[in-house]
Scaffold this motif. Structure first.
Motif, PDB file in Angstrom:
ATOM      1  N   THR A 132      -4.642   6.570   0.276  1.00 15.77           N
ATOM      2  CA  THR A 132      -3.299   6.011   0.346  1.00 15.77           C
ATOM      3  C   THR A 132      -2.447   6.784  -0.643  1.00 15.77           C
ATOM      4  O   THR A 132      -2.921   7.165  -1.712  1.00 15.77           O
ATOM      5  CB  THR A 132      -3.290   4.506   0.009  1.00 15.77           C
ATOM      6  OG1 THR A 132      -1.932   4.049  -0.008  1.00 15.77           O
ATOM      7  CG2 THR A 132      -3.885   4.221  -1.356  1.00 15.77           C
ATOM      8  N   ILE A 133      -1.245   7.032  -0.289  1.00 17.82           N
ATOM      9  CA  ILE A 133      -0.406   7.877  -1.122  1.00 17.82           C
ATOM     10  C   ILE A 133       1.006   7.300  -1.178  1.00 17.82           C
ATOM     11  O   ILE A 133       1.537   6.848  -0.177  1.00 17.82           O
ATOM     12  CB  ILE A 133      -0.426   9.319  -0.557  1.00 17.82           C
ATOM     13  CG1 ILE A 133       0.326  10.296  -1.462  1.00 17.82           C
ATOM     14  CG2 ILE A 133       0.125   9.373   0.837  1.00 17.82           C
ATOM     15  CD1 ILE A 133       0.070  11.739  -1.083  1.00 17.82           C
ATOM     16  N   LYS A 134       1.543   7.292  -2.381  1.00 17.11           N
ATOM     17  CA  LYS A 134       2.913   6.791  -2.537  1.00 17.11           C
ATOM     18  C   LYS A 134       3.851   7.977  -2.340  1.00 17.11           C
ATOM     19  O   LYS A 134       3.948   8.851  -3.196  1.00 17.11           O
ATOM     20  CB  LYS A 134       3.091   6.195  -3.934  1.00 17.11           C
ATOM     21  CG  LYS A 134       4.477   5.637  -4.195  1.00 17.11           C
ATOM     22  CD  LYS A 134       4.515   4.898  -5.530  1.00 17.11           C
ATOM     23  CE  LYS A 134       5.928   4.608  -6.003  1.00 17.11           C
ATOM     24  NZ  LYS A 134       6.710   3.772  -5.111  1.00 17.11           N
ATOM     25  N   VAL A 135       4.501   8.004  -1.208  1.00 15.05           N
ATOM     26  CA  VAL A 135       5.343   9.160  -0.901  1.00 15.05           C
ATOM     27  C   VAL A 135       6.709   8.989  -1.550  1.00 15.05           C
ATOM     28  O   VAL A 135       7.605   8.375  -0.997  1.00 15.05           O
ATOM     29  CB  VAL A 135       5.478   9.347   0.623  1.00 15.05           C
ATOM     30  CG1 VAL A 135       6.343  10.566   0.923  1.00 15.05           C
ATOM     31  CG2 VAL A 135       4.110   9.495   1.269  1.00 15.05           C
ATOM     32  N   SER A 136       6.827   9.566  -2.716  1.00 17.55           N
ATOM     33  CA  SER A 136       8.119   9.515  -3.412  1.00 17.55           C
ATOM     34  C   SER A 136       8.978  10.709  -3.027  1.00 17.55           C
ATOM     35  O   SER A 136      10.202  10.651  -3.096  1.00 17.55           O
ATOM     36  CB  SER A 136       7.897   9.538  -4.921  1.00 17.55           C
ATOM     37  OG  SER A 136       7.031   8.513  -5.309  1.00 17.55           O
ATOM     38  N   ILE A 137       8.283  11.806  -2.648  1.00 15.77           N
ATOM     39  CA  ILE A 137       8.998  13.031  -2.274  1.00 15.77           C
ATOM     40  C   ILE A 137       8.375  13.515  -0.959  1.00 15.77           C
ATOM     41  O   ILE A 137       7.151  13.630  -0.868  1.00 15.77           O
ATOM     42  CB  ILE A 137       8.803  14.132  -3.351  1.00 15.77           C
ATOM     43  CG1 ILE A 137       9.143  13.589  -4.739  1.00 15.77           C
ATOM     44  CG2 ILE A 137       9.665  15.348  -3.043  1.00 15.77           C
ATOM     45  CD1 ILE A 137       8.565  14.410  -5.873  1.00 15.77           C
ATOM     46  N   PRO A 138       9.181  13.788   0.055  1.00 15.01           N
ATOM     47  CA  PRO A 138       8.590  14.236   1.322  1.00 15.01           C
ATOM     48  C   PRO A 138       7.948  15.612   1.161  1.00 15.01           C
ATOM     49  O   PRO A 138       8.454  16.469   0.437  1.00 15.01           O
ATOM     50  CB  PRO A 138       9.803  14.321   2.268  1.00 15.01           C
ATOM     51  CG  PRO A 138      11.008  14.150   1.449  1.00 15.01           C
ATOM     52  CD  PRO A 138      10.646  13.675   0.093  1.00 15.01           C
TER      53      PRO A 138
END
Lengths: 467, 364
Positions: free
Chosen positions: A118-124
């Motif tokens: 799981t990854i927190k996508v703060s920057i595309p």
């Protein structure tokens, strides 16, 4: 007087004035750096950064290592990084679409397997093909993604990381074991710190084992020797002085510690540039000044990262072209900061300085190589003024390079014997007769090919670090 | 303008000056480089010699031979500050090492009594520059030189931040409660230091932490209170449970989160309800702290709360909830319900935690 002669006449005046001003500024930087390094040395007894090595209170940190076609060094580098002296850290290797054996070597060396994540996508970022892990190495995460460039890889690493600080590292560099600790201590020393840069030294000729410098031998090739001298000059004279005024525009992409949330708030690393190291720092200056937020970008000359310098003129050309393009790109993007008091010291001094001397210095110098001998030939310049100009230009280079070596000695790093240091002075002199001129031409080439090479990294040959 | 000067003279002068500067630089560099080399050689050898001599002292067969070795060591170290500092570092390491037996420790004490490294640091404390004083403060504290307490208290108010910080650390080692309370409270006005310095002061503190924290709480703002509670949480002190419960009512999310963490570390079943309520807080920082804190509680209610939290809109809440759930759900019933559930994000979070072996990880 014909128009050409008139232009030549005024250009000579301009060149003389420009050289004198540049000399003054460089010498000023040298003096400021000398005072700073001396002060930092005196401060050392009070520096308790080593007390934090066992502390639970040190901020945990993510080491981000983007890798593209780094099969020679990647496994060794990961092994060395896992021995970093730091209480809590995670090591995130981001394979940015390598076409060589980088991926296979890492998977094999550490017996990694693909996991659900799981990854927190703060920057595309570009698509992530997989995340790999092995419980035997609990703080190692390997991310395999589509090629998107170093900036994109770093952004993916930022998304993957769970800690408040991250270190941006090159896959072909080796940091000393206490380097991360030294930089992280800057964030404790002053809570306003958002970026801390370390000193990058040329590893060619040095033996670095398990993150520890073991010995230094002057490398065989002249191009490598010139770079050693050049790096001392650039880092110890240049960056130390700009760091003092909180207007440092660049923290080496090979080694810098960032406050993750600050980088995210500023939009992360810009992907359509090859000078991502300068671009992210200038962007931080711009955004934080606009937000009127107090911040600090520091340079620590005791936190050392060893990197391999190009071993041939062809590779050096590729590198310096890229640096010039990257700088040009950043300066153009942030042109609204020039002489803008809203941006403080950065806008009023650092950015204009970089425009006038670091960027435009190369074409002015290159033009000078043509115009000044032509003036002499046309009789517009007397032989004495030609000698005067030549002396000033060469002497300035030697004085600065000697200054860099003196500053290196003042850091008391003890990584070179006296004999080796004095041998390098020959190269501090010789670099002004050919090497420097080549660098200038490479930089001019970069500017001329700005549009076509803006997003091209080029390829530099590497070899495995000495053991 | 150049016609005012003779170009020949100007050129020769310029060349001369430049050459002179270069030559002077070269000489300076040579002196520095050779001095540096000699310095390193001298002190590397000194460290080796000191280690050798200490070994002879520690393993001396008789008292007389030990005394003569101590004399020889004293002669070698003399008044050299670097050798004395090296000796002090070595002897302190030996005193605190588990591998030294009582006889060896007694020998080290004899070395300290005879060679008096503490006097060296006291002299540094009185006469050194700011940074030397900073260093001497820490050393005086390690040697527990109570006589220097008034000096160190004064130095803790210095405008030099390094000196003030090191003096504060020294006072913490001394366990000087009153001054430390003042110092911690003064950080209200000084946001320059990272809050971690206060945590470090607390972790070094050798006095009564309960008394220290109580006095700090009497007269501090929420920022300081939050940090002190963070520092106290690892100690699981029941004396502050009331303060933690009061903190849960605060509007400050950071204070609430710190109190939640502290209550979670204590882990009493009676706090379960409060933590479950906090897991539904409007602020994600509080929710995240609450789901993390719930990892010490094992009831079905807690597990259901964590399952719900894996569907939170905020990544950190989902991730921490997944970690806590995997840790406490030993038969994996609730874990499976998340994996088989409709929420992909929750399922991903739990899978990630499982793959990374958090249930088995010692770090958790």
């Amino acid at each position: 007087m014909s128009l050409i002669r008139l232009l030549i006449y005024y250009f000579n005046w301009f060149c003389m004035g420009y050289t004198l001003l540049l000399s003054f500024l460089y010498v000023l930087q040298l003096m400021v750096s000398y005072i700073r390094i001396r002060h930092n040395y005196k401060r050392k007894p009070a520096d308790d950064y080593m007390d934090y090595v066992d502390s639970d209170n040190l901020p945990p940190i993510s080491l981000l290592v983007p890798a593209h076609n780094e099969q020679e060094n990647i496994v060794g580098n990961i092994q060395a990084l896992m021995k970093t002296d730091y209480p809590e850290f995670e090591l995130i290797i981001i394979n940015d679409g390598s076409t060589d054996q980088t991926h296979e070597r890492v998977i094999q060396a550490f017996e990694l397997y693909k996991i659900e994540y799981t990854i927190k996508v703060s920057i595309p970022t570009k698509h992530i093909r997989g995340v790999y892990y092995n419980v035997k190495y609990p703080n190692l995460i390997y991310v395999d993604k589509e090629n998107g460039g170093k900036s994109d890889a770093l952004n993916a690493g930022i998304n993957m990381s769970v800690y408040p600080l991250f270190v941006c590292l090159d896959a072909d560099s080796r940091i000393e074991r206490d380097a991360v600790l030294r930089l992280a201590a800057e964030f404790i020393r002053d809570s306003k710190t958002v970026v801390a840069g370390g000193l990058v030294r040329i590893a060619n000729g040095s033996v670095i084992q398990d993150g520890e410098w073991k010995s230094f031998k002057i490398p065989e090739k002249a191009v490598e020797r010139f770079q050693i001298v050049e790096y001392f000059r650039t880092f110890l004279a240049g960056r130390v002085s700009w760091g003092m005024t909180n207007s440092l525009l660049i923290v080496s992409g090979a080694f810098g510690v960032f406050r993750k949330q600050t980088v995210i708030d500023c939009g992360g690393y810009r992907t359509n540039t090859i000078g991502e190291d300068m671009e992210v720092v200038v962007n931080i200056h711009e955004k934080l000044r606009e937000a009127k937020q107090k911040y600090r970008i520091v340079f620590c000359e005791d936190a050392v990262c060893w990197t391999q310098g190009p071993m041939s003129m062809k590779d050096l050309r590729s590198q310096r072209r890229r640096w010039q393009i990257g700088m040009m790109d950043s300066l153009i993007r942030h042109k609204k900061m020039i002489f803008n008091p809203k941006y403080g010291c950065t806008g009023m001094f650092s950015i204009p300085y970089n425009w006038l001397f670091e960027l435009l210095g190369a074409p002015i110098e290159a033009f000078g190589y043509i115009i000044i001998p032509l003036s002499l030939f046309l009789g517009e310049l007397s032989i004495y003024y030609f000698l005067l100009y030549f002396t000033l230009a060469v002497s300035l280079g030697i004085i600065l390079s000697f200054g860099g070596l003196i500053l290196e000695q003042k850091t008391r790093s003890g990584r070179m014997s006296a004999k080796q240091c004095l041998r390098l002075t020959r190269y501090a002199i010789l670099e002004n007769f050919g090497y420097r001129q080549c660098i200038t031409l490479f930089r001019v080439e970069g500017m001329l090919k700005y549009r076509s090479l803006r997003e091209s990294w080029g390829r530099i040959a590497r070899k495995e670090f000495n053991r | 303008m150049f016609d005012l000067f003779n170009p020949k003279v100007v050129t020769i002068l310029a060349i001369g000056i430049c050459l002179l500067v270069i030559v002077l630089q070269y000489i300076w560099l040579s002196v520095l480089a050779y001095r540096q080399e000699a310095h390193i050689r001298k002190y590397d050898n000194a460290a080796i010699k000191i280690d050798e001599k200490l070994e002879l002292i520690l393993f001396a067969p008789t008292l007389a031979s030990m005394n003569s070795e101590i004399e020889a060591l004293g002669k070698f170290v003399g008044k050299d500050p670097i050798k004395m500092d090296t000796l002090s570092t070595r002897t302190l390491a030996l005193l605190t090492s588990d591998q030294s037996d009582s006889r060896q420790k007694a020998a080290v004490v004899a070395v300290n009594d005879r060679l008096k490294p503490l006097d060296f640091y006291i002299k540094m404390l009185r006469n050194g520059d700011s940074y030397e004083k900073a260093y001497a403060c820490r050393k005086a504290a390690v040697y527990y030189a109570e006589s220097e307490l008034p000096t160190i208290r004064k130095l803790s108010k210095s405008k030099n931040r390094e000196l003030a910080y090191n003096a504060a650390m020294a006072l913490s080692i001394f366990g000087d409660e009153e001054t430390l309370v003042e110092i911690i409270q003064s950080y209200e006005q000084n946001y320059d230091y990272s809050y971690r310095i206060i945590l470090e002061l607390m972790s070094f503190y050798t006095g009564n932490l309960v008394s220290l924290a109580s006095k700090v709480f009497q007269n501090c703002d929420e920022y300081i209170k939050t940090i002190v509670i963070k520092g106290l949480s690892d100690y699981m002190l029941s004396e502050f449970e009331t303060a933690y419960l009061q903190g849960l009512m605060s509007k400050n999310p950071n204070l609430k989160a710190a109190c939640i963490r502290a209550l979670g570390k204590i882990g009493k079943p009676e706090y379960e309800h409060k933590l479950i309520v906090a897991a539904h807080d409007i602020n994600w920082v509080v929710r995240s702290a609450a789901v993390k804190a719930l990892k010490k509680m094992n009831s079905d209610r807690v597990k259901k709360t964590l399952v719900e939290a894996t569907r939170d809109t905020e990544w950190w809440v989902r991730y921490n909830a997944a970690k806590s759930l995997v840790r406490i759900d030993s038969d994996l019933t609730y874990v499976e319900s998340v994996l088989e559930g409709y929420d992909k994000y929750g399922s991903d979070a739990v899978k990630y935690v499982l793959y990374r072996g958090y249930s088995m990880s010692a770090a958790n």
